[in-house]
Enzyme design. Sequence first.
Site, PDB file in Angstrom:
ATOM      1  N   ASP A 156       0.810  -1.213   0.000  1.00 22.56           N
ATOM      2  CA  ASP A 156       0.000   0.000   0.000  1.00 22.56           C
ATOM      3  C   ASP A 156       0.845   1.266   0.000  1.00 22.56           C
ATOM      4  O   ASP A 156       2.061   1.211   0.198  1.00 22.56           O
ATOM      5  CB  ASP A 156      -0.952   0.002   1.214  1.00 22.56           C
ATOM      6  CG  ASP A 156      -0.251  -0.425   2.507  1.00 22.56           C
ATOM      7  OD1 ASP A 156       0.993  -0.367   2.567  1.00 22.56           O
ATOM      8  OD2 ASP A 156      -0.942  -0.812   3.455  1.00 22.56           O
ATOM      9  N   ASN A 164      -7.318  -3.389  14.467  1.00 21.55           N
ATOM     10  CA  ASN A 164      -8.697  -3.663  14.024  1.00 21.55           C
ATOM     11  C   ASN A 164      -8.756  -4.816  13.014  1.00 21.55           C
ATOM     12  O   ASN A 164      -9.783  -5.046  12.386  1.00 21.55           O
ATOM     13  CB  ASN A 164      -9.329  -2.402  13.420  1.00 21.55           C
ATOM     14  CG  ASN A 164      -8.594  -1.909  12.171  1.00 21.55           C
ATOM     15  OD1 ASN A 164      -7.643  -2.538  11.721  1.00 21.55           O
ATOM     16  ND2 ASN A 164      -9.041  -0.791  11.623  1.00 21.55           N
ATOM     17  N   HIS A 169      -6.944  -5.068  10.253  1.00 23.51           N
ATOM     18  CA  HIS A 169      -6.658  -4.760   8.840  1.00 23.51           C
ATOM     19  C   HIS A 169      -5.373  -5.433   8.378  1.00 23.51           C
ATOM     20  O   HIS A 169      -4.455  -5.664   9.159  1.00 23.51           O
ATOM     21  CB  HIS A 169      -6.684  -3.247   8.568  1.00 23.51           C
ATOM     22  CG  HIS A 169      -5.507  -2.466   9.044  1.00 23.51           C
ATOM     23  ND1 HIS A 169      -5.566  -1.118   9.306  1.00 23.51           N
ATOM     24  CD2 HIS A 169      -4.222  -2.826   9.308  1.00 23.51           C
ATOM     25  CE1 HIS A 169      -4.373  -0.699   9.675  1.00 23.51           C
ATOM     26  NE2 HIS A 169      -3.542  -1.704   9.704  1.00 23.51           N
ATOM     27  N   GLU A 209      -9.494  -2.165   5.551  1.00 24.02           N
ATOM     28  CA  GLU A 209     -10.120  -1.933   6.842  1.00 24.02           C
ATOM     29  C   GLU A 209     -11.346  -2.848   7.016  1.00 24.02           C
ATOM     30  O   GLU A 209     -11.829  -3.429   6.041  1.00 24.02           O
ATOM     31  CB  GLU A 209     -10.549  -0.463   6.945  1.00 24.02           C
ATOM     32  CG  GLU A 209      -9.408   0.538   6.750  1.00 24.02           C
ATOM     33  CD  GLU A 209      -8.446   0.627   7.942  1.00 24.02           C
ATOM     34  OE1 GLU A 209      -8.370  -0.321   8.746  1.00 24.02           O
ATOM     35  OE2 GLU A 209      -7.751   1.657   8.048  1.00 24.02           O
TER      36      GLU A 209
HETATM   37  P1  PGA Z   1       2.624  -1.759  12.638  1.00 23.99           P
HETATM   38  O1  PGA Z   1       1.430  -1.745  11.589  1.00 23.99           O
HETATM   39  O2  PGA Z   1       3.594  -2.762  12.136  1.00 23.99           O
HETATM   40  O3  PGA Z   1       3.191  -0.348  12.575  1.00 23.99           O
HETATM   41  O4  PGA Z   1       2.033  -2.115  13.940  1.00 23.99           O
HETATM   42  C1  PGA Z   1       0.895  -2.956  11.129  1.00 23.99           C
HETATM   43  C2  PGA Z   1      -0.356  -2.675  10.350  1.00 23.99           C
HETATM   44  O5  PGA Z   1      -1.071  -1.718  10.680  1.00 23.99           O
HETATM   45  O6  PGA Z   1      -0.643  -3.444   9.407  1.00 23.99           O
END
Ligand code: PGA
Length: 235
Positions: free
Chosen positions: A67, A136, A138, A143
Amino acid sequence: MRWIEVNDYQEMSRQAASLFEQQLLRKPDSVLGLATGGTPLGFYEELVRKYKQGYFSFSEVKTFNLDEYVGLASNESTSYHNYMEENLFSQIDISPDNIHLPNGLAEDLLAECAHYEQLIQQYGGIDLQLLGIGVNGHIGFNEPGTSFHSATHIVTLAEETRIENSKYFHTKQEVPRYAITMGIETIMQAKQIVLLAFGEHKMASIKRIQQDGMSEDFPASCLKEHPNVTIIYGK
Ligand code: PGA
């Protein structure tokens, strides 16, 4: 699904790098799906360390990132282009032509999504996809509520995601509202998937994958149907 519980962050990073090493030794021209965020930083360090010791090369490797934010130039410090350049690409022998991230500055964002999706297919699909997981559930920026049949698309970031990611920006207002992300179906088409999760705050998400059924309300639950997923997790 293969579950690997680790005792510390280093071990998670090492185990993940070892899976990527095996992939690169098996297929030097692998198509790798890459992720950003705090979780894989140690993994990239480990991968670079092994590369520098001569265990494998990236000269034939192609990469596709999950992304990118909409509206950030690739040289802005908070862009995922910049994250990848700093933490991996500038330190290995990958050809710039083989690096792919969605272009969040494209004039026609819908065309950019279609083009990105088509490019992945053109390269024969992703051999090994790295994932993190949001609190959450994702994966990428898919999302809760995203269709399991989604291809690369534009997303409106969930409020909790913007709050979570605001640590990388000066203020929460600076966190972009939109992003381009591979879809759930794009991710599920990868031949192999490795998901990393570390820290107490991620354990509820891990439990939900372990214990609950599949639901679009919890995007990572789609992985239960994938034939080759390894989840490396710990707190
Ligand atoms: P993080 O993010 O590695 O910064 O915890 C992971 C994500 O949101 O997919």
